[in-house]
Write a protein that holds these residues in place. Structure first.
Motif, PDB file in Angstrom:
ATOM      1  N   SER A  68       0.813  -1.220   0.000  1.00 45.89           N
ATOM      2  CA  SER A  68       0.000   0.000   0.000  1.00 45.89           C
ATOM      3  C   SER A  68       0.848   1.271   0.000  1.00 45.89           C
ATOM      4  O   SER A  68       0.335   2.352  -0.303  1.00 45.89           O
ATOM      5  CB  SER A  68      -0.933   0.009   1.214  1.00 45.89           C
ATOM      6  N   LEU A  71       4.805   2.397  -5.098  1.00 44.14           N
ATOM      7  CA  LEU A  71       4.410   2.703  -6.470  1.00 44.14           C
ATOM      8  C   LEU A  71       5.585   2.298  -7.349  1.00 44.14           C
ATOM      9  O   LEU A  71       6.714   2.738  -7.126  1.00 44.14           O
ATOM     10  CB  LEU A  71       4.102   4.198  -6.641  1.00 44.14           C
ATOM     11  N   TYR A  83       3.060   2.148 -14.946  1.00 44.49           N
ATOM     12  CA  TYR A  83       3.133   2.157 -13.486  1.00 44.49           C
ATOM     13  C   TYR A  83       2.055   1.252 -12.929  1.00 44.49           C
ATOM     14  O   TYR A  83       1.050   0.959 -13.586  1.00 44.49           O
ATOM     15  CB  TYR A  83       2.996   3.574 -12.922  1.00 44.49           C
ATOM     16  N   TYR A  84       2.279   0.793 -11.720  1.00 40.56           N
ATOM     17  CA  TYR A  84       1.264   0.068 -10.976  1.00 40.56           C
ATOM     18  C   TYR A  84       1.532   0.272  -9.503  1.00 40.56           C
ATOM     19  O   TYR A  84       2.638   0.619  -9.091  1.00 40.56           O
ATOM     20  CB  TYR A  84       1.225  -1.423 -11.349  1.00 40.56           C
ATOM     21  N   GLU A  85       0.498   0.087  -8.711  1.00 42.03           N
ATOM     22  CA  GLU A  85       0.638   0.239  -7.273  1.00 42.03           C
ATOM     23  C   GLU A  85       1.139  -1.064  -6.689  1.00 42.03           C
ATOM     24  O   GLU A  85       0.709  -2.136  -7.079  1.00 42.03           O
ATOM     25  CB  GLU A  85      -0.682   0.665  -6.653  1.00 42.03           C
ATOM     26  N   LYS A 115      -0.930   9.266  -5.500  1.00 41.10           N
ATOM     27  CA  LYS A 115      -0.479   8.179  -4.617  1.00 41.10           C
ATOM     28  C   LYS A 115       0.000   8.746  -3.281  1.00 41.10           C
ATOM     29  O   LYS A 115      -0.280   8.172  -2.219  1.00 41.10           O
ATOM     30  CB  LYS A 115       0.632   7.373  -5.305  1.00 41.10           C
TER      31      LYS A 115
END
Length: 176
Positions: A68, A71, A83-85, A115
């Motif tokens: 959480s 990034l 990009y992805y979390e 983010k």
């Protein structure tokens, strides 16, 4: 130096009006000009090299990053940014890969700010965000520098340049 010619020779016995000719010697002015140019060339500061301070982590065991707070930014050829979390460490987890640009309005900077806001809402501090920058062999140096500039612009306290994994390569270049 300046000098004046006063030639009053009489032609045909008629009185002539007295004409004065001036000649200005410009040599001292040219010397002064070259002295000033030399002075300013020797005393001026040339363009300073622009560098980015990069703090490398200590050698040793890697530290786990909570999904959480992370990034991941993937850089590839043709100035593409994905990009992805999360950190991508869980190969079984589904990744919501999205693409963005370097645009000032809706680019990677906007993604980072959103983010940061989510991390600040959850943990109380936007500095808890950790950005992982991964570049493949098709990415160029300029792309890495531009992303690092975004880190400085958005005051990201913790970011790292990490080797790209096989999973990330699969995300960027899916097999047909």
């Amino acid at each position: 130096m300046a000098e004046m010619n006063t030639n009053t020779s009489n032609h045909h016995g008629k009185p002539r009006s007295k004409k004065l000719s001036t000649r200005v010697d410009m040599t001292p002015m040219v010397d002064l000009g070259f002295l000033l140019i030399t002075f300013f060339m020797l005393t001026t500061t040339m363009a300073q090299p622009k560098t980015i301070d990069l703090i490398m982590p200590a050698e040793g065991k890697s530290m786990p990053v909570p999904e959480s707070k992370a990034l991941t930014v993937l850089l590839t050829g043709d100035n593409r940014i994905a990009y992805y979390e999360g950190d991508g460490s869980n190969a079984d987890a589904a990744v919501n890969l999205q693409y963005t640009t370097y645009s000032t309005q809706t680019g990677i900077g906007d993604v980072i700010r959103k983010k940061q806001q989510r991390v600040a809402d959850k943990y109380g501090d936007a500095d808890q965000l950790i950005v992982l920058i991964k570049a493949d062999e098709k990415a160029n140096y300029s792309n890495v520098v531009n992303v690092m500039d975004e880190m400085l612009i958005n005051r990201v306290a913790r970011y790292a340049i990490v080797d790209i994994t096989d999973n990330d390569q699969g995300f960027l270049h899916p097999m047909p």
